[in-house]
Each structure stands twice: as C-alpha cells, then as structure tokens.
Design a protein around this motif. Structure first.
Motif, mmCIF file in Angstrom:
data_model
loop_
_atom_site.group_PDB
_atom_site.id
_atom_site.type_symbol
_atom_site.label_atom_id
_atom_site.label_comp_id
_atom_site.label_asym_id
_atom_site.label_seq_id
_atom_site.Cartn_x
_atom_site.Cartn_y
_atom_site.Cartn_z
ATOM 1 N N GLN A 198 51.236 40.269 46.808
ATOM 2 C CA GLN A 198 50.012 40.047 46.267
ATOM 3 C C GLN A 198 49.421 41.721 45.839
ATOM 4 O OE1 GLN A 198 45.941 39.039 47.769
ATOM 5 N NE2 GLN A 198 46.812 37.256 46.857
ATOM 6 N N PHE A 199 49.086 41.935 44.593
ATOM 7 C CA PHE A 199 48.562 43.066 44.376
ATOM 8 C C PHE A 199 47.514 43.010 43.298
ATOM 9 C CE2 PHE A 199 52.093 42.795 41.323
ATOM 10 C CZ PHE A 199 51.982 43.421 40.241
ATOM 11 N N LEU A 200 46.687 44.300 43.052
ATOM 12 C CA LEU A 200 45.648 44.414 42.333
ATOM 13 C C LEU A 200 46.061 45.245 40.992
ATOM 14 C CD1 LEU A 200 42.633 43.450 42.178
ATOM 15 C CD2 LEU A 200 42.052 45.809 43.145
ATOM 16 N N TYR A 201 45.951 44.848 39.772
ATOM 17 C CA TYR A 201 46.290 45.656 38.761
ATOM 18 C C TYR A 201 45.115 45.497 37.572
ATOM 19 C CZ TYR A 201 48.694 47.707 34.806
ATOM 20 O OH TYR A 201 49.019 48.413 33.601
ATOM 21 N N ARG A 202 44.159 46.566 37.381
ATOM 22 C CA ARG A 202 43.141 46.553 36.313
ATOM 23 C C ARG A 202 42.114 45.562 36.681
ATOM 24 N NH1 ARG A 202 44.150 50.079 32.452
ATOM 25 N NH2 ARG A 202 46.325 50.782 31.952
ATOM 26 N N GLY A 203 41.903 45.395 38.042
ATOM 27 C CA GLY A 203 40.921 44.401 38.509
ATOM 28 C C GLY A 203 41.271 43.012 38.678
ATOM 29 N N ILE A 204 42.622 42.703 38.244
ATOM 30 C CA ILE A 204 43.242 41.419 38.420
ATOM 31 C C ILE A 204 44.105 41.152 39.610
ATOM 32 C CG2 ILE A 204 44.660 39.726 37.235
ATOM 33 C CD1 ILE A 204 42.033 40.088 35.803
ATOM 34 N N ILE A 205 43.976 40.138 40.396
ATOM 35 C CA ILE A 205 44.652 39.855 41.497
ATOM 36 C C ILE A 205 45.847 39.194 41.008
ATOM 37 C CG2 ILE A 205 44.920 38.611 43.843
ATOM 38 C CD1 ILE A 205 41.941 39.214 43.685
ATOM 39 N N ILE A 206 47.334 39.831 41.249
ATOM 40 C CA ILE A 206 48.350 39.285 40.772
ATOM 41 C C ILE A 206 49.001 38.774 41.926
ATOM 42 C CG2 ILE A 206 50.632 40.052 39.634
ATOM 43 C CD1 ILE A 206 48.891 41.610 37.904
ATOM 44 N N ASN B 29 30.528 32.278 41.235
ATOM 45 C CA ASN B 29 31.262 33.064 41.992
ATOM 46 C C ASN B 29 32.834 32.707 42.193
ATOM 47 O OD1 ASN B 29 29.316 35.316 41.772
ATOM 48 N ND2 ASN B 29 28.704 34.537 44.032
ATOM 49 N N PHE B 30 32.686 31.304 42.548
ATOM 50 C CA PHE B 30 34.036 30.644 42.727
ATOM 51 C C PHE B 30 34.920 30.787 41.610
ATOM 52 C CE2 PHE B 30 36.191 26.433 42.918
ATOM 53 C CZ PHE B 30 37.354 26.859 43.644
ATOM 54 N N LEU B 31 34.283 30.365 40.408
ATOM 55 C CA LEU B 31 34.747 30.311 39.045
ATOM 56 C C LEU B 31 35.343 31.912 38.839
ATOM 57 C CD1 LEU B 31 32.943 27.687 36.966
ATOM 58 C CD2 LEU B 31 35.023 27.634 38.180
ATOM 59 N N GLN B 32 34.699 32.756 38.992
ATOM 60 C CA GLN B 32 35.061 34.206 38.917
ATOM 61 C C GLN B 32 36.270 34.334 39.418
ATOM 62 O OE1 GLN B 32 31.565 36.830 39.458
ATOM 63 N NE2 GLN B 32 30.515 36.120 37.609
ATOM 64 N N GLU B 33 36.552 34.232 40.793
ATOM 65 C CA GLU B 33 37.558 34.638 41.515
ATOM 66 C C GLU B 33 38.790 33.763 40.981
ATOM 67 O OE1 GLU B 33 38.188 36.447 43.897
ATOM 68 O OE2 GLU B 33 35.864 37.139 44.226
ATOM 69 N N ILE B 34 38.512 32.495 40.341
ATOM 70 C CA ILE B 34 39.765 31.841 39.850
ATOM 71 C C ILE B 34 40.029 32.678 38.418
ATOM 72 C CG2 ILE B 34 40.529 29.715 38.618
ATOM 73 C CD1 ILE B 34 38.655 28.265 40.356
ATOM 74 N N MET B 35 39.159 33.108 37.721
ATOM 75 C CA MET B 35 39.642 33.966 36.673
ATOM 76 C C MET B 35 40.112 35.111 36.781
ATOM 77 S SD MET B 35 38.220 31.997 33.954
ATOM 78 C CE MET B 35 38.155 33.167 32.586
ATOM 79 N N ARG B 36 40.163 35.643 38.083
ATOM 80 C CA ARG B 36 40.643 37.017 38.311
ATOM 81 C C ARG B 36 42.146 37.057 38.853
ATOM 82 N NH1 ARG B 36 38.179 39.721 43.161
ATOM 83 N NH2 ARG B 36 39.429 41.617 42.189
ATOM 84 N N ARG B 37 42.731 35.728 38.836
ATOM 85 C CA ARG B 37 44.064 35.416 39.441
ATOM 86 C C ARG B 37 45.137 35.052 38.358
ATOM 87 N NH1 ARG B 37 40.629 35.885 43.507
ATOM 88 N NH2 ARG B 37 41.359 36.036 45.489
ATOM 89 N N ARG B 38 46.236 35.929 38.642
ATOM 90 C CA ARG B 38 47.464 35.165 37.855
ATOM 91 C C ARG B 38 48.707 35.102 38.838
ATOM 92 N NH1 ARG B 38 43.509 35.676 35.191
ATOM 93 N NH2 ARG B 38 43.213 36.683 33.163
ATOM 94 N N THR B 39 49.335 34.304 38.856
ATOM 95 C CA THR B 39 50.555 33.743 39.463
ATOM 96 C C THR B 39 51.804 33.633 38.469
ATOM 97 O OG1 THR B 39 48.861 32.578 40.968
ATOM 98 C CG2 THR B 39 51.308 32.401 41.343
ATOM 99 N N PHE B 40 52.618 34.422 38.817
ATOM 100 C CA PHE B 40 53.926 34.327 38.320
ATOM 101 C C PHE B 40 55.231 34.515 39.106
ATOM 102 C CE2 PHE B 40 53.318 38.886 37.887
ATOM 103 C CZ PHE B 40 54.327 39.258 37.382
ATOM 104 N N ALA B 41 56.276 34.417 38.520
ATOM 105 C CA ALA B 41 57.576 34.538 38.867
ATOM 106 C C ALA B 41 58.418 35.348 38.056
ATOM 107 C CB ALA B 41 58.339 33.284 39.317
#
Length: 531
Positions: free
Chosen positions: A77-85, A5-17
């Motif tokens: 931080q916001f949610l788009y198509r199930g991905i936390i951005i 589950n921890f790895l799934q949370e990592i896979m859900r995240r994108r961090t960009f500028a």
C-alpha cells in the motif's frame, strides 16, 4: 465518521494486481512504482513514526531472491498524488498460479505487463482468461522498449488477436532499442524524451516537448523520426478507437502504454492515468446478495494466507480484502464459517515484508490478520450478517509426492510445518487413514522444491521425496449417512484427511476414479474443496 467522509475515503482508493508472464518485468515495474510514491509519508504504529521513503523490494522471501522469481503475491500500500493505492504483485510462474488466481478475486483492476521483445506468451494467455471471467479492467504496459522489440503495430495486433481485447494506445514509442528516443502521449499531446540514465519524474523542458508539430521535436529526435511519428499518429487516429472509460471499465478495451520499467521510463504515465480511470472499490457477490462498498457495516474475505513472514515469531498472516464498511481497531468481527466472534485489535497494512499496525481501514484496502490456525482461505468476516463471498478458488492438486524425513524424530514438527505452509493454499497435505505417510499435492513441480527450502529455512527440517502412485485426489461427501459409511468401510485404504480434516479419496488412476464414481453415485467427488 460522517457518511460523506466515508465516501471520500472510498473514492481515494484503487486496488489492482500486476500480472504477466515470468520475466516480463512485473516485479521491476512494481518497485519502480514505489520509487515514484509520494515522499515523506509516515505511518503510525503505537505512536512511533516509520519513514517509508526507503527502497522496498517486492520479492522479499529468501528463495525469491535466490531464484530471481516471484513465488508469492506481495501486498503493498502506498500513496501517489493523494490516492491510496493497494498494489498486489503476483507470481508470474505457472507453478504458482493458484496464488495469482485467488489474488485476482481481491482486486478491481489489472496492469498487464508484456515483454515487447517476446510478444504474447503462454502465461499471459492463461491470466487473461481468468480476468475475462469477471471482465476485469486491464491496462497494458509494453515493456523493454530500450531493447529490440516487436514492431509496435504488430504488438497491438497480437494483443487483439490472441487476448481478444481492443487496444487503445495512449503513448506511442519513438523507435526502440539503441535508437529509442521516448514516447508521444496521444492525449496530452506531449513527447517525453528518453535518457539512458534512470528517468526521473521531473518534467523539465529538456525531457518534454509540447505539441506533435513543435519544431523542437525535429531537433531533438531528428527530422526523419519526427516525420514518421506524425504520419503514424495521423493513421492511428483515423483507424483506432478513442479511449472510452466505460468500455475500459467493462473490460472491452485496454489502454496501452510503452516504456522501460528497468529504466523507470513510462511507469509514471501508467500511474497518472490509472488514478482517474481505474475503478473505485467495486461490489462483491455473496451466495445470497451483492455487497456494495458504500455500505456502512463491515464485510471482508480472506484470499491469501502467508506463513513465517516474520521468521523470529513464526507468524501466519491472513490477508483480507475489505469489501464494505470501516475496520476500527479493536472491533468485533463475526467469522461466518465458524460462527464465532473475534476481536481484531492488531490489523496490519503492508509494504511487501514491511508491516505497520493500523487503526482504520476502508473498502479496497488489503489488511492482515494474525492467524493462529483458525482462519482459512475463503473465510468471510462481517458484523453479524450470515454472508459467504464466492468465487475464491481452491483447486485439487495435480502432482503428488510422499514426504520422507531425514530425521524421524522430527515427525510432529514436520506435520506442524506442513500444515502451516498448506494454509497458504500453494500446497495441500494429505494423511492416509491407514498409514503414517504424508502426501503433498501441488499444481506445479516447483512447489515441491519451495517446500524443501522453506522447511529447512523456516523450520530447520530436512526432507526428501519419493514418487507415489496417485493420479488424482477428490474431496468427498454424501447426504446418505448409511451409504457413506458403506463407502468408507470398503475404500478405507484410498481415503485420507487433508490439513483441515476434510475427507478425500485418493485415486491411483483416472480409470479407478471413474469406476468408483459409477459404483457410488450418491457420493459427491469434488475437485475444488469447499471452505
């Protein structure tokens, strides 16, 4: 939480500028991305529901609204198509470059916004040089297609020749300016039609034509434009490379999208590709080892501090990039620089100036810690390991002013306000050892204007400046105690303490600095402070 589950949370995240030259449309595209975010999302704060559907403004400070420019990085931080951005909207103006450079250490990818009416501008070149230091993956958005722009082929040539990165078009414009009809997506084989009304992310038949050779395309954009588009696409597919995700992740190519942020056209195309292409939270280097995001123990570093986000409470927030592990509400963290443990029970996430308390955070997330003057930019937090994340810059200022109070009775209040503002890293405060003067140093001239406005707005203090004969300031140290005492005794009139009580040398001229360095070879003169 299980490791899977921890790895799934990592896979859900994108961090960009988002980076750009001033006025290229960076803040506009940020706000349009937020308009596309998943609706009806609620964030829990002490049992209360907060609806985040309402419009969020990336530029939230009063002076930003008045000037129409970004002064500080906004964290969203916001949610788009199930991905936390985790999105960071950076200042475009060169005078606020330190904030942008530090922000780039906290992200895994960049969206470069280019004003297609102007091409490659000076600030764009500087920012790309910084991203090249880490081979940061870059997605490019050619903005303002609803205006008269450079020829699209010319824009690609400018990027490749001046920014030294290979372009791979993902969408291609069908004319521009008053004749702008939309864009063709080379990989979806779909044409998205432009309307002068604000474009909605509703892919109805009236807005989408499937297939480059669909007869419907000739009807909606005209036979001549359809023929020109087909010829152009055929040539590009024969000449330009295909998109390769590995080359993108290594910073070798940049996928290019065309659109209009103001009209909210093409923004969703970027987000839809960003999710599968952008890297999941990446590892970070320390002085001793590399920390991977999937490690179980928590680590993070401070890349930004913001004073007075809440004017009522005069608070200071330290922004942390979570590198590994999980933040849990109430957990004990080890502050490596001070060697002390702190309990963090009220960490925050952000939508610009809006904030929400959280109970958990994962690698890639940007969280806020309440700072009472004990946290500095560059600080590392762990669960006990003695680590120090690197490459978080704090540059020596290049411009200097002496501060004069309009009301002398506000001296203590002034010092407190300036020290709090200096914690953000945009300005630096120096107090000479042998006088009561206060010197402000900054990278850009606009920072001095910002200080005047913020002192008045946030602290009710009026100041003016006077010029001062300073060419450079260098932080100093020496391993030989005896020689350091000798140096300090003979040069006391040129010494000052910064806001963290670190000793610095004030050089009236660069010639003076060179002579002093030659005279005292055992003294180390640094143009970057050591956190």
């Amino acid at each position: 939480m299980s490791h899977s589950n921890f790895l799934q949370e990592i896979m859900r995240r994108r961090t960009f500028a988002i980076i750009s030259h001033p006025d290229a449309g960076k803040t506009t595209i940020t706000e349009k991305m937020l308009s596309l975010r998943q609706q009806n999302i609620y964030i829990y704060d002490k049992g209360k529901k907060h609806d985040t559907k309402s419009q969020i403004k990336s530029d939230w400070m009063q002076i930003e609204k008045q000037r129409g420019i970004s002064i500080t990085t906004s964290v969203i931080q916001f949610l788009y198509r199930g991905i936390i951005i985790n999105l960071l909207d950076t200042p475009g103006h060169n005078d606020f470059s330190e904030d942008t450079y530090r922000t780039l250490t906290a992200v895994d990818c960049c969206l470069l916004v280019i004003d297609a009416t102007k091409g490659i501008e000076s600030r764009t070149r500087q920012l790309i040089k910084v991203t090249r230091l880490r081979n940061t993956p870059i997605i490019t958005f050619m903005n303002k297609l609803d205006r008269e722009i450079y020829d699209p082929i010319k824009l690609l040539d400018l990027v490749e020749n001046e920014l030294k990165i290979t372009c791979v078009p993902i969408t291609w414009p069908i004319s521009y300016g008053k004749e702008f009809k939309g864009v063709y997506h080379l990989y979806n084989d779909e044409t998205y039609l432009y309307t002068s009304k604000h474009y909605k992310e509703i892919l109805e038949d009236m807005y989408v034509v499937k297939g480059l050779y669909n007869p419907k395309l000739d009807k909606v954009i005209g036979i001549d434009l359809a023929k020109e588009l087909r010829n152009t696409i055929a040539i590009m597919k024969g000449v330009l490379p295909d998109f390769d995700k590995n080359m993108f992740l290594n910073g070798k190519i940049t996928p290019v999208f065309f659109g209009s942020a103001m009209c909210n056209f093409g923004v969703n195309h970027v987000l839809d590709s960003f999710i599968p292409w952008a890297p999941i939270p990446l590892p970070r280097n320390t002085k001793t080892r590399t920390v991977e995001s999937k490690e179980n123990k928590f680590t993070g570093f401070i890349f930004k501090i913001q004073a007075n986000m809440d004017l009522k409470h005069r608070d200071r927030i330290a922004f942390m990039r979570v590198v590994s592990g999980i933040y849990n509400k109430g957990m004990k963290l080890y502050q490596v620089r001070t060697g002390k443990n702190i309990i963090v029970s009220d960490a925050l996430i952000f939508m610009a100036s809006n904030r929400f308390q959280i109970t958990k955070a994962y690698p890639g997330d940007i969280i806020g810690l309440h700072n009472h003057g004990t946290i500095q930019i560059g600080d590392t937090f762990t669960q006990g390991e003695n680590l120090q994340f690197i490459n978080i810059p704090n540059f020596a200022p290049e411009l200097f002013r002496r501060v004069l109070l309009c009301n002398p009775f506000n001296q203590k209040k002034l010092v407190k306000g300036l020290i709090q503002l200096s914690e953000e890293g945009a300005i630096q405060v120096f107090r000479p050892l042998n006088t009561n003067a206060i010197i402000i140093g900054a990278i850009g001239i606009l920072q001095f204007e910002v200080v005047i406005v913020r002192l008045k707005t946030e602290y009710n203090i009026d100041i003016i400046y006077e010029s001062v004969s300073i060419s450079a300031i260098r932080w100093i140290e020496c391993n030989d105690v005896k020689k350091f005492i000798e140096f300090k005794n003979k040069n006391e009139s040129n010494l000052a303490l910064d806001a963290n009580c670190n000793l610095a040398y004030i050089a009236p001229t660069m010639v003076n600095l060179s002579l002093i360095q030659e005279r005292y070879p055992d003294v180390i003169f640094r143009n970057i402070s050591d956190h």
